[in-house]
Enzyme design. Structure first.
Site, short mmCIF file in Angstrom:
data_model
loop_
_atom_site.label_atom_id
_atom_site.label_comp_id
_atom_site.label_asym_id
_atom_site.label_seq_id
_atom_site.Cartn_x
_atom_site.Cartn_y
_atom_site.Cartn_z
CG HIS A 240 -5.96 5.77 2.73
ND1 HIS A 240 -5.33 5.64 2.03
CD2 HIS A 240 -4.91 5.32 3.79
CE1 HIS A 240 -4.49 4.65 1.75
NE2 HIS A 240 -4.43 4.34 2.93
CB CYS B 297 -0.67 0.05 0.98
SG CYS B 297 -0.50 -1.33 2.08
#
Ligand code: GLN
Ligand code: ZN
Length: 780
Positions: free
Chosen positions: A717, A666
């Site tokens: 996020h 990520c």
């Protein structure tokens, strides 16, 4: 003994007693008081005065504790309510435009607004402090930045320490490192180089230094860890100029320029020549090369050398005799040699003696901040007064090291024999990718643009509650298991209903993706109080990779196969890869990392084999940490990438050709490791890409990446739900780089931090987008 001889020879020529010092200490306090006070302040339960007094109490306690332990010169200014780089931003007056009003209205509230953002304003970006797991807030600078000196906090903390009767040395982030850590402020051209602001920031440092001197500082430490990275000649020139100018000041304290985490390399001659009174260098691990480099530049005649000979980042007792030998050699190379830990002790837990659950035989191998401080003190005494003066400490240390070297925990003959027998073929798939891909296509029968997730589903309060209930004995193992099964049922049912193609079990049983496995592998230790600051008030308790690693029993098979029993669609097995297992643990220092990685890889390989044996057709091995452990110096990277990719392949390559191996990482910037990603030889990789509009897809294409990839189409996020159109647009962008036969559809990362409502909405949109774009591809 040789050490004794060296010391007796050199003590004659260096009569000054060596001093013991450290550069920083854990901030949170024994009972995590700082975290509680800061979070209480955020919630309005603790007022500013109370917060300040908790902080002052912790600083005083740390200072006293260090002095009582025998530290001659204690650091000040290393303490922080959130982050010391943010404190430096305040010190040089580089408050971003968008935060100025809040900081002017209420400096403390404004400080936290910079750190955490508010409804209206975004925080500063956060990123890793070199190759540690500490995160700092990135300074934002531009051609219009005007610096101004704000030394009040530094001065006050120095005065506090002096008032306690301590000898104190303020520690500041140095100007060159500060600028090198900065990025262009929003709206400033990306090509802007913050280092061009050097001439503007130096007068501010000059002012702060003068204020500290006026407040009673004899020495001030300027930390320049950025100089241990590869630096251009222009950057080295800037460092030379900075310390020539600061050195030329008349109204200033003595300057100690500190570096750590690696060797200084080309920056060493620059700093050695600079008109400053002292250098602090790291002599542990790869930084031990500083020793020869220092000799090569003729040492530091007339200067103070602070020698970081106790590793400030690991949790192991130092080899005191070896450190003493290094110190003995250094005595001939500098005017005065003092002893320190290699870097701030911020990166280790506070006190090993608090670990009542650790076997006492093993406890004596461990050294946290408090124990490292004692080691530094012992070494300073040994250096000044000769090894005989610390004979008791040396013999206890010898015994601890011997017990560690010969323990069955650190030497498991079966594990070692297996690791030694590994052949290159073990780390290679039996078939080339093209054959594997065909076999997998035939077995899995997935549609074009298959949809999947990264593994975790929301970690709800109920799930955390179930774990707390289990720990507290309110439910037993069966009761816990039942709750986890119920969650898996829900997660599988939802995914079927949403129309996802490759399902997951949702990882509800995992407290943490590394800890979960560490708890199930022999050779790992857990701590009860081993908290280390990750950022702000977030602390983590990394497990300790203490011994030879083996897997006594399957770790995940039960959950994956239960999920698979509920559906006809493939359920992905989900494991944490060997490199990440190392990166987010404290690793052993008594063998090469490559050896430790290989042991972990073999344990994971067994898990992969067992998953395959129960019929798992897709297995994902996550390596989100592959890039962050990249060595600081480019020259060290090929060696690291060679063992890291081999460990990944060793854990994944024992499978049949028709078992599909996935991996996941990520981060969006991976240009510098794209070859390594290719070398993993995973059949499918999922990556973060939503925010960068599929930049990684283009980078993979530019590299001619031959296998399948899932650049994320949902930025997980934030709680924001992407619309189906937005996800479809990202998919079309992905298709311009990666052909449809090799493109997957997935979010950027796991969903554990998300809530269920946005998870459902976003995944529904993701599936809708995949359907839309599939229809565009085959209009029939
Ligand atoms: N499988 C993990 C998850 O979904 C991956 C987490 C990560 O990449 N950090 O949570
Ligand atoms: Zn991820």
């Amino acid at each position: 003994m040789q050490i004794a001889k060296e010391i007796s020879v050199t003590t004659r020529t260096a009569p000054a007693a060596a001093q013991a010092t450290v550069y920083g200490y854990p901030r949170q306090g024994q009972g995590r008081e700082l975290k509680k006070a800061v979070e209480g302040y955020w919630k309005g339960r603790v007022d500013a005065t109370a917060l300040r007094s908790v902080a002052a109490g912790l600083r005083a306690a740390n200072g006293r504790r260090l002095a009582e332990a025998g530290i001659d010169e204690v650091p000040t200014g290393d303490f922080s309510l959130y982050d010391h780089v943010l404190d430096t931003t305040v010190m040089v007056g580089a408050i971003p435009e968008r935060h100025r009003e809040a900081v002017a209205a209420d400096p403390l509230a404004g400080y936290f607004a910079m750190a955490r953002g508010t409804q209206e304003v975004a925080p500063l970006e956060m990123t890793k402090w070199f190759d540690t797991n500490y995160h700092y807030l990135v300074p934002e600078l531009g051609p219009g930045t005007v610096f101004s000196a704000h030394s009040a906090r530094q001065v006050a903390e120095l005065r506090e320490a002096l008032a306690l009767g301590l000898t104190a040395r303020p520690v500041l982030v140095g100007p060159v490192t500060y600028l090198l850590l900065a990025k262009p402020a929003p709206g400033v051209a990306a090509g802007f180089d913050p280092l061009t602001l050097l001439d503007r920031i130096l007068p501010v440092y000059a002012e702060v230094l003068a204020d500290l001197r006026a407040a009673g500082a004899e020495w001030v430490q300027l930390d320049e860890p950025a100089l241990v990275q590869d630096r251009t000649p222009a950057e080295l020139n800037a460092a030379a100029r900075a310390y020539r100018d600061l050195g030329a000041l008349t109204d200033r304290p003595k300057l100690l320029v500190a570096s750590y985490f690696d060797r200084l390399g080309d920056a060493l001659p620059v700093l050695a020549k600079a008109p400053v009174e002292g250098l602090a260098l790291d002599f542990t691990g790869p930084a031990a090369a500083n020793l020869d480099d220092l000799a090569a530049v003729g040492g530091l005649p007339g200067k103070r050398l602070v020698a970081g000979v106790v590793d400030g980042r690991n949790v192991w007792v130092a080899d005191l005799e070896k450190a003493l030998a290094t110190l003995g050699t250094l005595l001939g190379l500098a005017g005065r040699v003092d002893v320190a830990a290699s870097c701030s002790l911020l990166h280790v837990p506070l006190d090993a003696s608090a670990e009542k659950d650790v076997d006492p035989q093993i406890l004596r191998w461990l050294s946290f901040a408090r124990q490292k401080t004692a080691e530094v003190v012992t070494l300073a005494k040994g250096l000044s007064a000769g090894a005989a003066a610390v004979a008791g400490e040396l013999s206890a240390n010898r015994a601890a090291l011997a017990s560690r070297a010969h323990s069955p925990l650190t030497r498991n003959p079966d594990v070692r024999a297996r690791a030694a027998a590994v052949t290159p073929a073990d780390a290679r798939r039996s078939e080339a990718y093209a054959e594997r891909a065909a076999a997998q296509r035939a077995r899995l029968r997935l549609p074009l643009l298959p949809t999947t997730t990264i593994g975790s589903f929301p970690q709800t309060a109920e799930l955390r509650g179930a774990r707390a209930d289990l720990r507290a004995g309110r439910i037993d193992a069966d009761g816990y298991e039942e709750r986890i099964r119920a969650e898996i049922e829900e997660v599988v049912a939802y995914q079927e209903e949403a129309g996802l193609d490759v399902l997951v079990h949702g990882e509800p049983e995992r407290n943490d993706m590394v800890q979960y496995f560490a708890e199930r592998l022999d050779g790992y230790l857990a701590t009860r109080h081993g908290w280390v600051q990750s950022y702000g008030t977030r602390y983590v308790r990394p497990p300790i990779l203490a011994g030879d690693i083996s897997r006594p029993a399957p770790m995940t098979v039960r959950w994956t196969s239960y999920a698979q029993s509920l559906t006809d669609r493939p359920v992905k097995g989900m494991l944490t890869g060997p490199v990440t297992m190392l990166a987010w643990s404290f690793v052993r220092d008594d063998q090469p990392l490559a050896d430790t990685a290989r042991q972990v890889a073999l344990a994971l390989r067994d898990e992969v084999t067992d998953l395959e044996a129960v019929g798992t057709s897709v297995i994902q091995v996550d390596e989100p940490a592959l890039r962050e452990t990249l060595p600081l110096r480019a020259a060290d990277r090929p060696g690291y990438l060679a063992w890291a990719t081999e460990a990944f392949r060793l854990s994944t390559c024992g499978v049949r050709p028709d078992t599909q191996i996935h991996t996941h990482m990520c981060y969006a910037e991976f240009g510098d490791i794209v070859q390594a990603i290719d070398d993993l030889d995973a059949d499918v990789i999922s990556l973060e890409a939503a925010r960068s509009h599929m930049q990684v897809a283009r980078e993979l294409a530019a590299h001619d990446y031959p296998r399948e990839a899932g650049p994320g189409v949902w930025d997980i996020h934030s709680p924001r739900v992407p619309s189906p159109e937005e996800a479809a647009a990202l998919l079309r962008a992905g298709l311009r780089a990666i052909p449809a036969e090799r493109l997957w559809v997935n979010p950027d990362c796991g969903l554990k931090t998300r809530g269920w409502p946005e998870t459902r909405a976003s995944l529904d949109h993701l599936v809708a987008a995949a359907r839309t774009v599939r229809a565009e591809l085959s209009p029939s």
